[in-house]
Design an enzyme around this catalytic site. Sequence first.
Site, PDB file in Angstrom:
ATOM      1  N   GLN A   1      -1.489  -7.816  -3.126  1.00 26.27           N
ATOM      2  CA  GLN A   1      -2.809  -7.519  -3.757  1.00 26.27           C
ATOM      3  C   GLN A   1      -2.546  -8.568  -4.873  1.00 26.27           C
ATOM      4  OE1 GLN A   1      -1.976  -2.915  -4.193  1.00 26.27           O
ATOM      5  NE2 GLN A   1      -3.991  -3.274  -4.465  1.00 26.27           N
TER       6      GLN A   1
ATOM      7  N   CYS B   1      -8.727   1.981  -4.883  1.00 24.62           N
ATOM      8  CA  CYS B   1      -7.686   0.806  -4.760  1.00 24.62           C
ATOM      9  C   CYS B   1      -8.070  -0.088  -5.638  1.00 24.62           C
ATOM     10  CB  CYS B   1      -7.645   0.231  -3.397  1.00 24.62           C
ATOM     11  SG  CYS B   1      -6.715  -1.215  -3.055  1.00 24.62           S
ATOM     12  N   LEU B   2      -6.989  -0.878  -6.189  1.00 28.76           N
ATOM     13  CA  LEU B   2      -7.396  -1.726  -7.338  1.00 28.76           C
ATOM     14  C   LEU B   2      -8.000  -2.962  -6.656  1.00 28.76           C
ATOM     15  CD1 LEU B   2      -4.056  -1.689  -9.424  1.00 28.76           C
ATOM     16  CD2 LEU B   2      -6.363  -0.813  -9.966  1.00 28.76           C
TER      17      LEU B   2
ATOM     18  N   HIS C   1      -0.256   4.469   1.022  1.00 32.14           N
ATOM     19  CA  HIS C   1      -1.449   3.483   0.600  1.00 32.14           C
ATOM     20  C   HIS C   1      -0.722   2.050   0.538  1.00 32.14           C
ATOM     21  CE1 HIS C   1      -5.185   2.568  -1.347  1.00 32.14           C
ATOM     22  NE2 HIS C   1      -4.165   1.564  -1.956  1.00 32.14           N
ATOM     23  N   GLU C   2       0.335   2.036  -0.220  1.00 36.49           N
ATOM     24  CA  GLU C   2       0.807   0.747  -0.332  1.00 36.49           C
ATOM     25  C   GLU C   2       1.566   0.053   0.713  1.00 36.49           C
ATOM     26  OE1 GLU C   2      -0.183  -0.430  -3.204  1.00 36.49           O
ATOM     27  OE2 GLU C   2      -0.784   1.283  -4.103  1.00 36.49           O
TER      28      GLU C   2
ATOM     29  N   HIS D   1      -0.746  -1.535   2.810  1.00 38.44           N
ATOM     30  CA  HIS D   1      -0.743  -3.201   2.298  1.00 38.44           C
ATOM     31  C   HIS D   1      -0.137  -4.217   2.917  1.00 38.44           C
ATOM     32  CE1 HIS D   1      -4.189  -2.871  -0.624  1.00 38.44           C
ATOM     33  NE2 HIS D   1      -3.736  -1.676  -1.309  1.00 38.44           N
TER      34      HIS D   1
ATOM     35  N   GLY E   1      -0.097   2.331  -8.194  1.00 38.95           N
ATOM     36  CA  GLY E   1       0.670   1.649  -7.074  1.00 38.95           C
ATOM     37  C   GLY E   1      -0.031   0.286  -7.141  1.00 38.95           C
TER      38      GLY E   1
END
Length: 149
Positions: free
Chosen positions: A51, A88-89, A130-131, A134, A46
Amino acid sequence: MAIRQLRFVGDPILRKKSRQIDKIDDRVLTLLEDMVETMYKEEGIGLAAPQVGILKRAVVIDIGEGPMKIINPEIVYEEGEVIDVEGCLSVPDESGNVKRPEKIKVKYQNEEGKEVIVEAEELLARALCHEIDHLDGVLYIDKLEEEEE
């Protein structure tokens, strides 16, 4: 299409609230394509627009069933809770336990601007939560559960 530069923890843009997308134009569609490409390159499941430095309410997810391109997502229902490990990236080389709803319903717009409601559980529910966090400037590290002894 292009690979976008990821933003990492400590970058103030990750803590800002993203704006609604009022018009789905070529710029938004290009952003979504670039986000999918970037997510695959980084081997994530994701990616949210903040991000890659864009404060718009756009998310891409692929849990192995092909990419979902999600505009203006909103959680309209949640049920139960599950604690599981997340990473997480934007927070490289770290992971931790996070409590999320077991099942959710998310209302969003697709690339054509049509309203879609997706019912999700397990990994998809976790990825969506999660996304969407963000988009509100929240990182999973803000929600870490204490490790049980």
